[in-house]
Design an enzyme around this catalytic site. Structure first.
Site, PDB file in Angstrom:
ATOM      1  N   GLU A   1       0.821  -1.213   0.000  1.00  0.00           N
ATOM      2  CA  GLU A   1       0.000   0.000   0.000  1.00  0.00           C
ATOM      3  C   GLU A   1       0.859   1.269   0.000  1.00  0.00           C
ATOM      4  OE1 GLU A   1      -2.862  -0.240   3.190  1.00  0.00           O
ATOM      5  OE2 GLU A   1      -4.175  -1.524   2.015  1.00  0.00           O
TER       6      GLU A   1
ATOM      7  N   GLU B   1      -6.304  -8.210   0.062  1.00  0.00           N
ATOM      8  CA  GLU B   1      -6.668  -8.129   1.477  1.00  0.00           C
ATOM      9  C   GLU B   1      -8.140  -7.764   1.618  1.00  0.00           C
ATOM     10  OE1 GLU B   1      -4.477  -5.363   3.840  1.00  0.00           O
ATOM     11  OE2 GLU B   1      -2.589  -5.833   2.847  1.00  0.00           O
TER      12      GLU B   1
HETATM   13  C1  GLA Z   1      -3.981  -2.526   5.101  1.00  0.00           C
HETATM   14  C2  GLA Z   1      -2.583  -3.058   5.276  1.00  0.00           C
HETATM   15  C3  GLA Z   1      -2.502  -4.196   6.252  1.00  0.00           C
HETATM   16  C4  GLA Z   1      -3.377  -3.946   7.455  1.00  0.00           C
HETATM   17  C5  GLA Z   1      -4.782  -3.673   7.002  1.00  0.00           C
HETATM   18  C6  GLA Z   1      -5.745  -3.462   8.130  1.00  0.00           C
HETATM   19  O1  GLA Z   1      -4.678  -3.163   4.118  1.00  0.00           O
HETATM   20  O2  GLA Z   1      -2.005  -3.454   4.074  1.00  0.00           O
HETATM   21  O3  GLA Z   1      -1.164  -4.349   6.650  1.00  0.00           O
HETATM   22  O4  GLA Z   1      -2.886  -2.866   8.192  1.00  0.00           O
HETATM   23  O5  GLA Z   1      -4.794  -2.511   6.227  1.00  0.00           O
HETATM   24  O6  GLA Z   1      -7.049  -3.241   7.670  1.00  0.00           O
END
Ligand code: GLA
Length: 658
Positions: free
Chosen positions: A153, A305
């Site tokens: 991210e 995710e």
């Molecule tokens: C993001 C991050 C993860 C985690 C999630 C929590 O997607 O990539 O490492 O922190 O948020 O929702």
């Protein structure tokens, strides 16, 4: 070019971020056992492992990762291996403070959380490259390796001196001369003219409003600077393993990265989606992000995710009621995902995310979440061979663009209530509720395959984009354009007349006299509907059809929605039903059909390849009429005439004919 297909191999990847460094090694065997039980076939390792692999500068501790890679392989679980460069260890910031980002006001963003790196820092980049090199060399031939996951991210912003120097280099590449830059930035305004490149800074905290063109370029630059970090690491891993696809996970509809530009640099496009379980339109949000990601991928994409239950970063974090995780996961598959993964496998006991759910929660293997995960794993295994690699066809495109978003959401505009993502969402919602399959496209893209193109709101349009839209309509396409579009050029300079002349001619607008934004919660009556957020004082050409006029307020009697031939202009934001009716009408006129007619409210139908997915986002049980002799892939049952869907129910139908 390697692709998701190489990693999925006729399956749907199922699993999630696995952070075993947070656990004693004896837990790892248990993890592997439970992963098998749940049908997990893919885990993402290493995302936050920098300090574990390189506990001090130049050290390498790979033994633990070797054991994990072997353990996963022994259980037939593939590894999406991350370069751990999203979270540098404290030693980096302590020894090299110039790697730490600085905020707009010059304050330092310290370590102690994550993602504290300046994308322009040569020191950060050097350490990241060295670690990536060693990681790639070590695991290039490991049989568990399926996908490279670069960083995580990408989202940092920095205004430090190093960034300033990098920004200037980027600007020289764009403008070549200071005169060109001064012209593009309109620095004649407020005595902002630059006399030397060294005077130019990132847009730091200032006395009053900042130069909008400078801010726009800084957003472009920041996306590009982060992209350089990505491509540097990607090139390293690709050199070691040309056959392994590479990705980095996007945040959905995130303003910091131009995902059109980024996805062109990825073998696999992946995204993290966290709708609020309490949002009655969470299903629509998912559909929008899925459509966007599939469009960026030009095919199957990876849900990298999601949360099996609650997140921990909203004010109030709600769990998912029984069945919702399954519904939204199967929805992602319906809309083109070939991977359904989570943050994270095992819920953490320590750290900031100990209240963020995992696939295996604090309740353990007896918990409801894990029970549901196991069911989903089994169903995805059933679906994989039928769906993996197939596409989703769409006749309607929604245009979306980061430049326009960046330029449009700045200080000093007619209304700070205009929220770009909310407008895109409203338009997508109208199409989603109308049952149309949609794609997203950038304004300069070839649009000829679409019967309808919708522009929710593109404040900035380049000359090429405008010519593209005009050519699309001339070529037979139908274009519906929302308010305050085509206003600015590539440098955020207002077009003469307040809207580009080519567009005014296309829509039949003689004069755009004024923009009349509305107050929060205010509405303007129009023929047949109420508009919100915005209105415009327009004068139409004599041959323009006024589809609806304003009925009250200062603009009573003036056109609200107008049409010239196959081009519509909508100068306000109609309420959900009205926008849906408008887009429905245009789509039908264009010969575009909803996926399945006569659906009960809240039921979504999606065709992917040979399969028809029916997804119940409503609260109660519904009966859906379906054509022909079908079979439900999930239950194995024959379906004739109707199928019943309970709350959060899903049916995946295919023709029963052999
Ligand atoms: C993001 C991050 C993860 C985690 C999630 C929590 O997607 O990539 O490492 O922190 O948020 O929702």
């Amino acid at each position: 070019m390697p692709s998701l297909r190489d990693a999925a191999r006729g399956r749907i990847l199922f699993g999630g971020d696995y952070n075993p460094e947070q656990w004693p090694e004896e837990v790892w065997e248990d993890d592997a056992r439970l992963m098998k039980e749940a049908g997990v076939n893919s885990v993402t390792l290493g995302v936050f492992s920098w300090a574990k692999i390189e506990p001090r500068p130049g050290a390498r501790e790979f033994g633990w990762l070797d054991r994990l890679m072997d353990l996963m392989h022994a259980h037939g679980i593939g590894v999406v291996l991350a370069t751990p460069t999203a979270s540098p260890p404290p030693w980096m910031g302590a020894r090299h403070p110039e790697t730490l980002p600085r905020s707009e006001d010059g304050s330092i963003v310290w370590y102690g959380s994550r993602q504290q790196f300046c994308a322009s820092s040569p020191v950060y980049r050097r350490y990241a490259a060295a670690l990536t090199e060693d990681l790639a060399a070590r695991y290039a031939d490991h049989p568990a390796l399926t996908v490279w996951h670069i960083n995580n991210e990408y989202c940092t912003h920095c205004w430090c001196d190093g960034t300033a120097a990098h920004f200037r280099r980027w600007l020289r590449g764009r403008y070549d001369t200071l005169d060109a830059l001064n012209e593009a930035w309109g620095t004649a305004f407020w005595s902002q003219r630059y006399d030397a490149w060294t005077e130019i800074l990132p847009p730091r905290t200032a006395q009053y409003m900042k130069n909008p063109a400078q801010v726009l370029d800084f957003r472009r630059f920041t996306s590009d600077a982060l992209l350089e970090c990505y491509t540097a690491e990607r090139d390293i891993v690709a050199r070691h393993t040309p056959q392994i696809p590479v990705t980095t996970n996007f945040m959905p509809l995130w303003s910091g990265q131009d995902a059109w530009a980024w996805s062109a640099q990825e073998d696999v496009v992946s995204v993290d989606i966290y709708p609020d379980p309490r949002d009655p339109l969470g299903g629509q949000y998912n559909a929008m992000i899925a459509d966007m990601t599939r469009s960026q991928a030009a095919g199957p994409w990876m849900l990298m995710e999601q949360a099996a239950g609650p997140v921990n970063w909203r004010g109030v974090n709600h769990p998912k009621p029984e069945g919702l995780n399954r519904l939204w996961s199967l929805q992602a598959v319906a809309r083109g995902a070939d991977a359904v993964c989570y943050f994270q496998w095992r819920q953490s006991r320590q750290g900031s995310e100990k209240f963020h759910s995992g696939m295996l929660t604090h309740a353990g293997e007896q918990g409801r979440t894990f029970r549901e995960i196991k069911r989903l794993g089994a169903e995805l295994a059933l679906l994989g061979p039928a769906v993996s690699g197939s596409g989703v066809a769409a006749e309607v495109a929604v245009l979306h663009d980061w430049d326009s978003w960046w330029a449009g959401e700045q200080e000093g505009r007619p209304s700070s209530l205009v929220d770009y993502t909310e407008i895109v969402r409203s338009w997508h919602r109208a199409l989603w509720e109308g049952g149309f399959a949609t794609e997203f496209a950038r304004p300069e893209a070839d649009l000829s395959q679409f019967k309808v193109v919708a522009v929710p709101h593109l404040y900035l349009l380049t000359d090429a984009a405008i010519d593209n839209l005009v050519a699309y309509v001339r070529g037979g396409g139908r274009l519906v354009c929302g308010f305050f579009s085509g206003v600015a050029d590539v440098d955020d300079r207002i077009r003469p007349g307040g809207m580009d002349a080519r567009l005014r001619a296309l829509f039949g607008i003689r004069t755009l006299h004024e923009w009349w934004p509305l107050d929060a919660g205010a509405a303007v009556e129009c023929d047949g509907f109420r508009g919100g957020l915005w209105s415009e004082e327009l004068e139409a050409e004599p041959d323009t059809e006024v589809v609806a006029a304003y009925r009250d307020g200062e603009l009573a009697g003036l056109p609200a929605v107008l049409r010239r031939g196959r081009a519509w202009y909508v100068s306000t934001l109609p309420g959900p039903e009205a926008l849906r009716a408008l887009l429905d009408g245009v789509a039908r006129e264009a010969g575009a059909e909803p996926v399945l007619a006569g659906l009960p409210p809240g039921v979504e139908a999606v065709r992917r390849g040979e399969l028809l997915f029916l997804l119940n986002h409503g609260r109660g049980t519904v009966a859906v009429n379906v054509p022909g002799d079908l079979a439900d892939l999930l239950t194995g049952r024959a379906v004739r005439g109707t199928v019943e869907l309970g709350r959060h129910g899903v049916a995946v139908l295919r023709s029963a004919a052999p």
